[in-house]
Write an enzyme that holds these catalytic residues in place. Structure first.
Site, PDB file in Angstrom:
ATOM      1  N   ARG A 192       0.824  -1.215   0.000  1.00  0.00           N
ATOM      2  CA  ARG A 192       0.000   0.000   0.000  1.00  0.00           C
ATOM      3  C   ARG A 192       0.858   1.265   0.000  1.00  0.00           C
ATOM      4  O   ARG A 192       0.386   2.352  -0.295  1.00  0.00           O
ATOM      5  CB  ARG A 192      -0.999  -0.015   1.168  1.00  0.00           C
ATOM      6  CG  ARG A 192      -2.033   1.067   1.082  1.00  0.00           C
ATOM      7  CD  ARG A 192      -3.310   0.857   1.929  1.00  0.00           C
ATOM      8  NE  ARG A 192      -3.214  -0.168   2.929  1.00  0.00           N
ATOM      9  CZ  ARG A 192      -2.648  -0.013   4.138  1.00  0.00           C
ATOM     10  NH1 ARG A 192      -2.162   1.157   4.481  1.00  0.00           N
ATOM     11  NH2 ARG A 192      -2.593  -1.019   4.979  1.00  0.00           N
ATOM     12  N   TYR A 227     -15.275  17.825 -14.561  1.00  0.00           N
ATOM     13  CA  TYR A 227     -15.712  16.430 -14.676  1.00  0.00           C
ATOM     14  C   TYR A 227     -16.826  16.173 -13.658  1.00  0.00           C
ATOM     15  O   TYR A 227     -16.741  16.583 -12.506  1.00  0.00           O
ATOM     16  CB  TYR A 227     -14.521  15.501 -14.443  1.00  0.00           C
ATOM     17  CG  TYR A 227     -14.824  14.043 -14.627  1.00  0.00           C
ATOM     18  CD1 TYR A 227     -15.085  13.517 -15.887  1.00  0.00           C
ATOM     19  CD2 TYR A 227     -14.872  13.181 -13.537  1.00  0.00           C
ATOM     20  CE1 TYR A 227     -15.385  12.181 -16.052  1.00  0.00           C
ATOM     21  CE2 TYR A 227     -15.157  11.838 -13.694  1.00  0.00           C
ATOM     22  CZ  TYR A 227     -15.413  11.342 -14.958  1.00  0.00           C
ATOM     23  OH  TYR A 227     -15.709  10.017 -15.121  1.00  0.00           O
ATOM     24  N   ASP A 283      -6.405  19.756 -13.860  1.00  0.00           N
ATOM     25  CA  ASP A 283      -6.715  18.443 -14.419  1.00  0.00           C
ATOM     26  C   ASP A 283      -6.427  18.530 -15.919  1.00  0.00           C
ATOM     27  O   ASP A 283      -7.159  19.149 -16.678  1.00  0.00           O
ATOM     28  CB  ASP A 283      -8.181  18.086 -14.146  1.00  0.00           C
ATOM     29  CG  ASP A 283      -8.547  16.687 -14.663  1.00  0.00           C
ATOM     30  OD1 ASP A 283      -7.908  16.216 -15.625  1.00  0.00           O
ATOM     31  OD2 ASP A 283      -9.487  16.079 -14.110  1.00  0.00           O
ATOM     32  N   LYS A 325      -7.308   7.589 -19.740  1.00  0.00           N
ATOM     33  CA  LYS A 325      -7.588   8.164 -21.053  1.00  0.00           C
ATOM     34  C   LYS A 325      -6.326   8.081 -21.924  1.00  0.00           C
ATOM     35  O   LYS A 325      -5.902   6.996 -22.270  1.00  0.00           O
ATOM     36  CB  LYS A 325      -8.116   9.592 -20.881  1.00  0.00           C
ATOM     37  CG  LYS A 325      -9.163   9.728 -19.756  1.00  0.00           C
ATOM     38  CD  LYS A 325     -10.460   9.001 -20.047  1.00  0.00           C
ATOM     39  CE  LYS A 325     -11.402   8.906 -18.849  1.00  0.00           C
ATOM     40  NZ  LYS A 325     -11.719  10.127 -18.142  1.00  0.00           N
TER      41      LYS A 325
HETATM   42  C1  LIG Z   1     -12.254  10.412 -16.869  1.00  0.00           C
HETATM   43  C2  LIG Z   1     -11.904  11.680 -16.170  1.00  0.00           C
HETATM   44  C3  LIG Z   1     -11.739  11.722 -14.778  1.00  0.00           C
HETATM   45  C4  LIG Z   1     -11.962  10.501 -13.908  1.00  0.00           C
HETATM   46  O1  LIG Z   1     -10.985   9.531 -14.143  1.00  0.00           O
HETATM   47  P1  LIG Z   1     -11.220   7.947 -13.866  1.00  0.00           P
HETATM   48  O2  LIG Z   1      -9.926   7.357 -14.267  1.00  0.00           O
HETATM   49  O3  LIG Z   1     -12.378   7.525 -14.709  1.00  0.00           O
HETATM   50  O4  LIG Z   1     -11.511   7.816 -12.406  1.00  0.00           O
HETATM   51  C5  LIG Z   1     -11.365  12.921 -14.205  1.00  0.00           C
HETATM   52  N1  LIG Z   1     -11.172  14.031 -14.946  1.00  0.00           N
HETATM   53  C6  LIG Z   1     -11.345  14.041 -16.276  1.00  0.00           C
HETATM   54  C7  LIG Z   1     -11.129  15.295 -17.037  1.00  0.00           C
HETATM   55  C8  LIG Z   1     -11.710  12.862 -16.936  1.00  0.00           C
HETATM   56  O5  LIG Z   1     -11.888  12.871 -18.259  1.00  0.00           O
END
Ligand SMILES: *Cc1c(COP(=O)(O)O)cnc(C)c1O
Length: 395
Positions: A59, A112, A186, A211
């Site tokens: 962890r 998001y 982000d 992504k």
């Molecule tokens: C998909 C996404 C998230 C969340 O990410 P996960 O890996 O699905 O938990 C957060 N911010 C943005 C801009 C995203 O496209």
């Protein structure tokens, strides 16, 4: 920030990878272990007194995860990076590290959906106040700062689904008059190939590695990158909350990152071509893509980004049914949420993330029934262009 002078495509392949690897392999192995052993009690003492660099328990760290963390840190020009089991685990653990009851966070209003839910719902229950600020409006964002109370300004750039691009330099300037305010970006839609927020004044950069960074629609992961002290605090809380990345996914992430530059360059180029094709098409009402001159943030994106990305959003001329018909006619892009992978994905947000809302409720959050979001993959651009053209003909 780090000072590795090598370029991004080289860092993507080599950064973070020890030489030689165990067994003289060329590829980082998967260290499939929950815990680590100590030769004797003296080794244990060395570990706890900081005289050795090694792992103790799964962890808190794993060598396969560490390689992916170091590679991504190099790509973001960061001192350190901590990886998580998902983007949301990275975002929630970061915000919980930075914020205390009585403090205030500003989030851009088109953030998001689950981030917004966490900030407006969950954090509120714990006495953290928030303001949702309109994206692209720096005056409104500046006005939302509560002196002495606002601790975090969290912005996405580019945003979903309208690809609004923030002027990170301008946002970073806001901190001059507000000591203790952290700018957190982000950067999921941009990737370090298109922008490195830390070099533009951000304190922390977040990613859903699910992504583009993983890039193959085969893993979930999240990351936070920044200076060693801040990331260290977030890593400590990760060890308490437990949202760690498992070594198999870390291996896939490292493997995906090696081709990040190739993939994103291709996706940038195809995205631009598709945006231009759609903008000139009589069946399309509007196209949202920062690489088009009529996008509200085109100038900011040109000044501060190296590429405009592989997501193109647009309105089909007509209603929800005609838009669905277009999507159903596409043969290459498959219908699905998510973005950034090698396979093109297409969705009608009204029928995906916002399905349970009425048309009126959707309009209130800026989602029209004829909106489409296309995540461009790495297929041959001619095939994608032909598929979209065919799907739009005689709609
Ligand atoms: C998909 C996404 C998230 C969340 O990410 P996960 O890996 O699905 O938990 C957060 N911010 C943005 C801009 C995203 O496209």
């Amino acid at each position: 920030m780090t000072d590795d002078p090598r370029r991004l495509a080289t860092l993507a392949v080599h950064a973070g990878e020890p030489r030689p690897q165990p067994g003289h392999a060329v590829v980082t192995p998967i260290a499939c272990t929950s815990t680590y052993t100590f030769r004797d009690t003296a080794a244990l003492r060395d570990h706890f007194e900081g005289r050795s660099e090694r792992d103790e328990y799964g962890r808190y760290g794993n060598p396969t995860v560490t390689v992916a963390e170091r590679k991504l840190a190099a790509l973001e020009a960061a001192e350190d990076c901590a990886l998580f089991a998902s983007g949301m685990a990275a975002i929630t653990t970061t915000l919980l590290t930075l914020l205390r009851p009585g403090q205030h966070v500003i989030l851009t209003a088109d953030g998001y959906r689950r981030t917004r839910q966490f900030v407006t719902g969950f954090l509120g229950k714990f006495g953290v106040e928030h303001t949702l600020a309109p994206p692209g409006d720096h005056a409104a964002i500046a006005a939302a700062i509560v002196p002495g109370k606002t601790r975090v300004l969290l912005a996405e750039s580019p945003t979903n689904p309208y690809l609004r691009v923030a002027d990170l330099h301008a946002l970073a300037q806001l901190r001059q008059h507000h000591r203790g305010l952290k700018l957190v970006i982000d950067s999921t839609f941009a990737t370090p190939i298109n922008q490195q927020p830390l070099t533009q004044g951000a304190d922390l950069v977040l990613h859903s590695c699910t992504k583009y960074l993983g890039g193959h629609n085969d893993l979930l992961a999240g990351a936070v990158c920044g200076d060693a002290a801040l990331v260290g605090m977030i890593r400590e809380l990760r060890g308490v909350l437990g949202g760690v990345l498992d070594p198999h996914s870390a291996y896939l992430l490292t493997r995906g990152l090696k081709t990040l530059d190739l993939r994103v360059q291709r996706q940038n180029a195809t995205g631009q071509r598709i945006a231009e094709l759609l903008a000139a098409h009589p069946t399309i009402e509007a196209v949202y893509y920062p690489g088009l001159p009529d996008h509200p943030d085109h100038a900011v994106a040109r000044a501060h980004m190296r590429g405009f990305g592989g997501v193109v959003s647009f309105l089909v001329r007509g209603d929800e049914a005609r838009t669905s018909r277009f999507i159903d006619r596409c043969q290459l892009p498959q219908i699905g949420p998510s973005l950034g992978g090698v396979e093109s994905l297409i969705e009608q947000p009204a029928l995906m993330s916002f399905y349970e809302l009425s048309s009126e409720q959707r309009l209130a959050v800026g989602i029209r029934d004829n909106l489409v979001r296309l995540s461009v993959g790495v297929e041959d651009p001619e095939d994608l262009l032909a598929d979209l053209t065919r799907a739009l003909a005689d709609l």
